[in-house]
Design an enzyme around this catalytic site. Structure first.
Site, PDB file in Angstrom:
ATOM      1  N   ARG A  21       0.675  -1.154  -0.074  1.00 17.45           N
ATOM      2  CA  ARG A  21       0.108  -0.080   0.137  1.00 17.45           C
ATOM      3  C   ARG A  21       0.855   1.185  -0.077  1.00 17.45           C
ATOM      4  O   ARG A  21       0.434   2.420  -0.470  1.00 17.45           O
ATOM      5  CB  ARG A  21      -0.887  -0.051   1.171  1.00 17.45           C
ATOM      6  CG  ARG A  21      -2.046  -1.180   1.246  1.00 17.45           C
ATOM      7  CD  ARG A  21      -2.441  -1.240   2.763  1.00 17.45           C
ATOM      8  NE  ARG A  21      -1.400  -1.513   3.623  1.00 17.45           N
ATOM      9  CZ  ARG A  21      -1.477  -1.252   5.016  1.00 17.45           C
ATOM     10  NH1 ARG A  21      -2.771  -0.850   5.478  1.00 17.45           N
ATOM     11  NH2 ARG A  21      -0.581  -1.430   5.981  1.00 17.45           N
ATOM     12  N   GLN A  45       5.722  26.733  15.884  1.00 20.41           N
ATOM     13  CA  GLN A  45       5.448  26.755  14.514  1.00 20.41           C
ATOM     14  C   GLN A  45       5.899  25.903  13.600  1.00 20.41           C
ATOM     15  O   GLN A  45       7.038  25.004  13.844  1.00 20.41           O
ATOM     16  CB  GLN A  45       6.172  28.387  14.157  1.00 20.41           C
ATOM     17  CG  GLN A  45       5.696  28.767  12.518  1.00 20.41           C
ATOM     18  CD  GLN A  45       6.086  30.108  12.366  1.00 20.41           C
ATOM     19  OE1 GLN A  45       6.086  31.040  13.232  1.00 20.41           O
ATOM     20  NE2 GLN A  45       6.850  30.329  11.212  1.00 20.41           N
ATOM     21  N   HIS A  60      19.977  30.451   6.884  1.00 20.28           N
ATOM     22  CA  HIS A  60      19.408  31.313   7.935  1.00 20.28           C
ATOM     23  C   HIS A  60      19.562  30.858   9.291  1.00 20.28           C
ATOM     24  O   HIS A  60      19.835  29.924   9.624  1.00 20.28           O
ATOM     25  CB  HIS A  60      17.814  31.063   7.630  1.00 20.28           C
ATOM     26  CG  HIS A  60      17.505  31.508   6.110  1.00 20.28           C
ATOM     27  ND1 HIS A  60      16.435  30.819   5.612  1.00 20.28           N
ATOM     28  CD2 HIS A  60      18.051  32.523   5.379  1.00 20.28           C
ATOM     29  CE1 HIS A  60      16.425  31.303   4.562  1.00 20.28           C
ATOM     30  NE2 HIS A  60      17.350  32.350   4.195  1.00 20.28           N
ATOM     31  N   LYS A  70      15.205  23.904  14.550  1.00 24.35           N
ATOM     32  CA  LYS A  70      14.332  23.258  13.746  1.00 24.35           C
ATOM     33  C   LYS A  70      14.550  21.994  13.667  1.00 24.35           C
ATOM     34  O   LYS A  70      15.596  21.250  13.588  1.00 24.35           O
ATOM     35  CB  LYS A  70      14.800  23.998  12.287  1.00 24.35           C
ATOM     36  CG  LYS A  70      14.642  25.493  12.284  1.00 24.35           C
ATOM     37  CD  LYS A  70      14.968  26.108  11.043  1.00 24.35           C
ATOM     38  CE  LYS A  70      14.756  27.621  10.841  1.00 24.35           C
ATOM     39  NZ  LYS A  70      15.308  28.122   9.479  1.00 24.35           N
ATOM     40  N   HIS A 117      21.373  27.369   8.943  1.00 20.57           N
ATOM     41  CA  HIS A 117      20.478  26.206   7.960  1.00 20.57           C
ATOM     42  C   HIS A 117      20.184  26.677   6.684  1.00 20.57           C
ATOM     43  O   HIS A 117      19.723  27.783   6.429  1.00 20.57           O
ATOM     44  CB  HIS A 117      19.285  25.866   8.689  1.00 20.57           C
ATOM     45  CG  HIS A 117      18.574  24.824   8.036  1.00 20.57           C
ATOM     46  ND1 HIS A 117      17.378  25.131   7.379  1.00 20.57           N
ATOM     47  CD2 HIS A 117      18.536  23.352   8.019  1.00 20.57           C
ATOM     48  CE1 HIS A 117      16.933  24.007   6.919  1.00 20.57           C
ATOM     49  NE2 HIS A 117      17.490  22.877   7.143  1.00 20.57           N
ATOM     50  N   TYR A 130       9.148  21.988   8.455  1.00 20.30           N
ATOM     51  CA  TYR A 130       9.909  22.294   9.318  1.00 20.30           C
ATOM     52  C   TYR A 130       9.199  22.478  10.748  1.00 20.30           C
ATOM     53  O   TYR A 130       8.225  23.240  10.564  1.00 20.30           O
ATOM     54  CB  TYR A 130      10.485  23.791   9.281  1.00 20.30           C
ATOM     55  CG  TYR A 130      11.281  24.371   7.877  1.00 20.30           C
ATOM     56  CD1 TYR A 130      12.312  24.491   7.741  1.00 20.30           C
ATOM     57  CD2 TYR A 130      10.137  24.359   6.971  1.00 20.30           C
ATOM     58  CE1 TYR A 130      12.894  25.039   6.504  1.00 20.30           C
ATOM     59  CE2 TYR A 130      10.437  24.632   5.421  1.00 20.30           C
ATOM     60  CZ  TYR A 130      11.849  25.118   5.481  1.00 20.30           C
ATOM     61  OH  TYR A 130      12.181  25.578   4.294  1.00 20.30           O
ATOM     62  N   GLU A 141      15.858  37.529  12.524  1.00 24.77           N
ATOM     63  CA  GLU A 141      16.212  36.752  11.745  1.00 24.77           C
ATOM     64  C   GLU A 141      17.165  37.397  11.050  1.00 24.77           C
ATOM     65  O   GLU A 141      17.322  38.277  10.375  1.00 24.77           O
ATOM     66  CB  GLU A 141      15.003  36.355  10.518  1.00 24.77           C
ATOM     67  CG  GLU A 141      13.651  35.768  11.196  1.00 24.77           C
ATOM     68  CD  GLU A 141      14.231  34.666  11.702  1.00 24.77           C
ATOM     69  OE1 GLU A 141      15.000  33.584  11.147  1.00 24.77           O
ATOM     70  OE2 GLU A 141      13.405  33.868  12.738  1.00 24.77           O
ATOM     71  N   ASP A 167      18.265  36.499  -0.043  1.00 31.11           N
ATOM     72  CA  ASP A 167      19.424  35.581   0.058  1.00 31.11           C
ATOM     73  C   ASP A 167      20.570  36.059  -0.781  1.00 31.11           C
ATOM     74  O   ASP A 167      22.020  36.005  -0.263  1.00 31.11           O
ATOM     75  CB  ASP A 167      19.305  34.255   0.035  1.00 31.11           C
ATOM     76  CG  ASP A 167      18.310  33.459   0.789  1.00 31.11           C
ATOM     77  OD1 ASP A 167      18.351  34.295   2.060  1.00 31.11           O
ATOM     78  OD2 ASP A 167      17.797  32.463   0.752  1.00 31.11           O
TER      79      ASP A 167
END
Length: 202
Positions: A21, A45, A60, A70, A117, A130, A141, A167
């Site tokens: 399956r 989150q 980041h 994360k 990361h 994540y 950030e 970036d």
């Protein structure tokens, strides 16, 4: 969970049970996580990204404390996931480690607060989820340019990198250090110890 070469980073390599399956696996188990990391994972989150082949997201990171840990998994396609030690004073400062995440082996990586990361999509519609310990806070950030020659990350040579405008404009590791953007190893270790002791600020 198996520790990686950078302190504060692990890879989870679950046993996958295939049948006619499809397949089944456990991609997160709280007791296994807590035993490895030394503290429980607080989910604040959950994010998902879908990326065309060659998309390069990162590198980041967030200010520590509280940072943003994360737990990352690729649920469709494949990505080359990269963790970078950007913690000033760390014995492995400037070093990185790459882990292939895909929908076959179903590995996942966990990176604790203060590590950088990023990942490159190796397939079309590569879908990454994540679990994050803190919510997104744009004022905390930051980014490092993923193609910084001094970092020397070995992204796949046969895939043209596609970066966001943000970036593309990110500083190199040396520039970020000069600008005082990088977390310190001591602060990151102290914060992880406060999580283990249950004394981290809320």
């Amino acid at each position: 969970m198996r520790p990686l070469s950078l302190s504060g980073a692990w890879v989870h390599e679950p046993k996958v049970f295939p049948d006619g399956r499809g397949s089944f696996h456990e991609w997160f188990k709280a007791p296994v996580f807590t035993e490895a990391a030394g503290h429980s994972f607080t989910l604040a989150q959950a994010n998902m990204s879908v990326s065309s082949r060659g998309t390069l997201r990162g590198i980041h990171f967030a200010d520590v404390p509280p940072g943003q840990a994360k737990y990352v998994k690729c649920v469709r396609g494949a990505v080359l996931d990269v963790i970078v030690d950007i913690r000033t004073g760390s014995p492995t400062f400037g070093q990185w480690e790459a882990v292939r995440l895909d929908d076959q082996d179903h590995h996942a990586v966990y990176l604790s607060e203060g590590l950088g990361h990023g990942f490159m999509a190796l397939t079309e519609d590569a879908t990454v989820v994540y679990l994050c310990s803190e919510g997104y806070a744009p004022e905390r950030e930051h980014g490092i340019h993923p193609l910084d020659p001094a970092l020397g990350i070995e992204w796949p040579a046969d895939v043209a990198p596609l970066l966001s405008a943000k970036d593309e404009q990110a500083p190199t590791l040396a520039e970020a250090r000069e600008q005082g953007l990088l977390p310190s190893y001591e602060e990151c270790v102290a914060y992880r110890e406060s999580l283990a002791a249950g004394t981290a600020p809320s």
